[in-house]
Motif scaffolding. Structure first.
Motif, mmCIF file in Angstrom:
data_model
loop_
_atom_site.group_PDB
_atom_site.id
_atom_site.type_symbol
_atom_site.label_atom_id
_atom_site.label_comp_id
_atom_site.label_asym_id
_atom_site.label_seq_id
_atom_site.Cartn_x
_atom_site.Cartn_y
_atom_site.Cartn_z
ATOM 1 N N GLN A 119 0.828 -1.206 0.000
ATOM 2 C CA GLN A 119 0.000 0.000 0.000
ATOM 3 C C GLN A 119 0.862 1.256 0.000
ATOM 4 O O GLN A 119 0.564 2.236 -0.704
ATOM 5 N N GLU B 239 3.954 1.537 -1.123
ATOM 6 C CA GLU B 239 4.618 1.682 -2.428
ATOM 7 C C GLU B 239 3.670 2.283 -3.459
ATOM 8 O O GLU B 239 4.054 3.170 -4.247
ATOM 9 N N GLU B 240 2.442 1.819 -3.432
ATOM 10 C CA GLU B 240 1.455 2.361 -4.381
ATOM 11 C C GLU B 240 1.137 3.815 -4.056
ATOM 12 O O GLU B 240 0.996 4.655 -4.963
ATOM 13 N N ASN B 241 1.069 4.122 -2.771
ATOM 14 C CA ASN B 241 0.803 5.503 -2.352
ATOM 15 C C ASN B 241 1.926 6.431 -2.823
ATOM 16 O O ASN B 241 1.670 7.534 -3.313
ATOM 17 N N ARG C 154 3.999 5.907 -5.365
ATOM 18 C CA ARG C 154 3.963 6.013 -6.835
ATOM 19 C C ARG C 154 2.916 7.029 -7.281
ATOM 20 O O ARG C 154 3.185 7.896 -8.123
#
Length: 426
Positions: free
Chosen positions: A369, A371-373, A375
């Motif tokens: 989560q 890492e996606e945040n 990105r």
């Protein structure tokens, strides 16, 4: 000379490579067991107590002593009778004597001493196992400590790279007039902070390796490389079985039980003074100068049975018995207290293991989560829809998520090591 120099470099490289071969956990434990000073001291106690059994065992057998003496008198002993002087002894007396003694009855003192020595040997063996188990846990903790420090160092390095990458983006945007100078300053401050964190992480790695060398009783400057085992290996734990195994296997409990047996024998030894002691004795005497004729060697022998019985000692025997009984009762209470502490220790380590396993799952999910945040936030920043603070916060969240994950892995593996020690396994 040039060829020799090349060969020397090759040899040094080969030796260096062999020296820096990574250690696995099993080899680390072997080295600690071979080198640790506390374990060596415990092993010497085992040897000492084993020899004590052999010493006490000799009490069952007869003893043989040789005695010799030389006596010089100021004058020879004479007897005057009706004007005649008769020599009764010489002024020089020589004597050689062999004495044998065999205990026949001691009120159980010798047999109790023998049983006490065997119980003491058993106690020192359990002491050795206890020290060994504690050492193995220390090795595992130090080994895992290195891995955790390395993981944190890796996270710090990745964070520095992330901030450096973001600083390039911010600087390009500033040069293009797309962001204010404050964005650059914020990122530079953040970069300085994470660089300091990296230095601290590197120091923690060095300290972890020093601590590891200290546990292995080797030079603290010895280069250390360890194989990574920091992973989740699910264990099926049954609390009731762990509690039962701990009560059966913990060397501390076995040692206290052996100590109680020692004190039981001490009570018997104290009570043996209520009984007489009976010994078979004999001697062979070889003497010259004491009896007439004084210039010849006289040979005599004697055999008999000797009984000793203390009729009154102002109740000293009673006091010794009561002291031994009180000491035994005190250790029995210590055994109950230790058992409660061990059961609590097992429960706590089982709970810690379950907690760490749950935290691993949560932390692993949060990494994805975060890492996606990060990105999305970086993309939004490039589109002008997010601030530098948003990006730095997202990077911080990712760093924290990774830190939590590896901390949970460390906690899980350490809890498993502690549980093994808590139930008495090596």
């Amino acid at each position: 000379m040039r060829i020799f120099g090349v060969m020397f470099v090759i040899v040094v490289c080969v030796v260096s490579e062999a020296w820096s071969e990574p250690l696995n956990l099993e080899r680390s434990i072997e080295l600690a067991i071979s080198n640790n000073h506390s374990l060596r001291a415990a092993s010497k106690k085992v040897i000492l107590s084993k020899e004590g059994i052999l010493e006490v065992k000799t009490g069952f057998y007869p003893t043989l002593k040789l005695e010799s003496s030389y006596t010089r008198l100021n004058e020879a002993t004479t007897v005057d009778f009706q004007g005649l002087s008769m020599a009764m002894s010489d002024d020089e007396i020589y004597e050689a004597k062999g004495v044998i003694q065999q205990p026949l009855f001691t009120g159980g003192k010798i047999s109790s001493n023998y049983e006490l020595a065997k119980d003491n040997y058993e106690s020192t063996q359990y002491e050795y196992k206890k020290v060994k188990n504690e050492l193995i846990l220390e090795v595992k903790s130090a080994y895992l400590g290195i891995l955790k420090a390395l993981k944190f160092q890796q996270i710090a390095q990745e964070t520095v790279k992330q901030v450096e990458s973001h600083l390039k983006v911010v600087t390009n945007f500033y040069d293009a007039g797309m962001v204010a100078k404050v964005d650059v300053l914020k990122t530079e401050v953040q970069l300085a902070n994470v660089q300091q964190n990296l230095v601290q992480a590197e120091n923690r790695v060095n300290l972890a390796k020093v601590s590891f060398n200290q546990v292995l009783a080797q030079d603290q400057n010895t280069p250390v490389e360890v194989i990574d085992i920091l992973e989740l290996r699910p264990q099926i734990i049954n609390l009731n079985e762990c509690l039962k195994e701990a009560q059966e296997m913990r060397p501390e409990l076995k040692q206290l039980k052996a100590n109680i047996e020692i004190l039981k024998q001490k009570v018997k030894i104290a009570r043996s003074d209520y009984y007489p002691s009976v010994n078979l004795i004999g001697n062979y005497d070889y003497q010259k100068g004491q009896k007439t004729p004084i210039d010849e060697w006289e040979k005599t022998w004697m055999a008999g049975i000797c009984l000793n019985f203390n009729l009154w000692d102002w109740k000293a025997r009673d006091s010794r018995v009561k002291q031994a009984e009180a000491e035994m009762a005190g250790v029995e209470e210590q055994l109950l207290l230790l058992k409660d502490r061990i059961l609590l220790e097992v429960r706590q380590t089982c709970l810690s293991l379950e907690e760490a396993e749950k935290n691993i799952g949560v932390a692993r999910k949060s990494i994805g989560q975060a890492e996606e945040n990060l990105r999305i936030t970086e993309e939004m920043y490039k589109e002008g829809m997010a601030t530098t603070t948003d990006v730095l916060d997202a990077q911080t969240l990712l760093t924290q998520a990774k830190t939590n994950y590896y901390q949970a892995l460390y906690d899980y593996n350490l809890a498993w090591a502690r549980l093994q020690k808590a139930i008495g396994r090596n």
